[in-house]
Design a protein around this motif. Structure first.
Motif, short mmCIF file in Angstrom:
data_model
loop_
_atom_site.label_atom_id
_atom_site.label_comp_id
_atom_site.label_asym_id
_atom_site.label_seq_id
_atom_site.Cartn_x
_atom_site.Cartn_y
_atom_site.Cartn_z
N PHE A 18 15.14 23.10 -5.01
CA PHE A 18 14.13 24.16 -4.98
C PHE A 18 13.22 24.07 -6.20
N ALA A 19 13.81 23.87 -7.37
CA ALA A 19 13.02 23.78 -8.60
C ALA A 19 12.09 22.56 -8.55
N LEU A 21 10.89 21.04 -5.84
CA LEU A 21 9.82 21.30 -4.88
C LEU A 21 8.81 22.30 -5.41
N TRP A 22 9.28 23.31 -6.12
CA TRP A 22 8.40 24.32 -6.71
C TRP A 22 7.48 23.68 -7.76
N ARG A 23 8.07 22.84 -8.61
CA ARG A 23 7.32 22.23 -9.69
C ARG A 23 6.25 21.26 -9.17
N LYS A 24 6.57 20.53 -8.10
CA LYS A 24 5.63 19.57 -7.54
C LYS A 24 4.58 20.23 -6.66
N GLY A 25 4.75 21.51 -6.34
CA GLY A 25 3.77 22.23 -5.54
C GLY A 25 3.98 22.12 -4.04
N TYR A 26 5.11 21.55 -3.63
CA TYR A 26 5.36 21.39 -2.19
C TYR A 26 5.58 22.72 -1.51
N LEU A 27 6.22 23.65 -2.18
CA LEU A 27 6.49 24.95 -1.56
C LEU A 27 5.19 25.72 -1.33
N LEU A 28 4.25 25.59 -2.23
CA LEU A 28 2.96 26.25 -2.05
C LEU A 28 2.22 25.64 -0.86
N ARG A 29 2.31 24.31 -0.70
CA ARG A 29 1.65 23.67 0.43
C ARG A 29 2.29 24.09 1.75
N SER A 31 3.77 26.93 2.27
CA SER A 31 3.34 28.31 2.47
C SER A 31 1.92 28.38 3.01
#
Length: 86
Positions: A18-19, A21-29, A31
């Motif tokens: 999770f960290a 993915l969050w740091r690389k910006g994948y979770l924002l993409r 979303s």
């Protein structure tokens, strides 16, 4: 005690993923993708219940015809192969 260790390892692995993915910006993409998909689905025109029933009947008839065609062709081909091989 062993169960808690396995749980801790899984929690750490999921947290690390999770960290990352969050740091690389994948979770924002992801979303953004879900939000854009929802907006596009609001623009769609959905069939009425009667249209849906009619389409379902057409699909079921088409599947029955395709199945019957497949059975007939299989029977004919197998008969020809048995006839050729004697």
């Amino acid at each position: 005690m062993e169960w808690y260790v396995k749980l801790g390892i899984w929690v750490a692995a999921v947290g690390a993923a999770f960290a990352f993915l969050w740091r690389k910006g994948y979770l924002l993409r992801v979303s953004d993708y879900v939000g854009e998909t929802r907006e596009e689905l609001k623009k769609c025109t959905w069939p009425s219940l009667e249209e849906l029933k009619g389409s379902t009947v057409v699909v079921m008839i088409a599947l029955a015809l395709l199945g019957a065609f497949t059975v007939v062709i299989d029977f004919v081909v197998s008969y020809l192969i048995r006839w050729i091989l004697g």
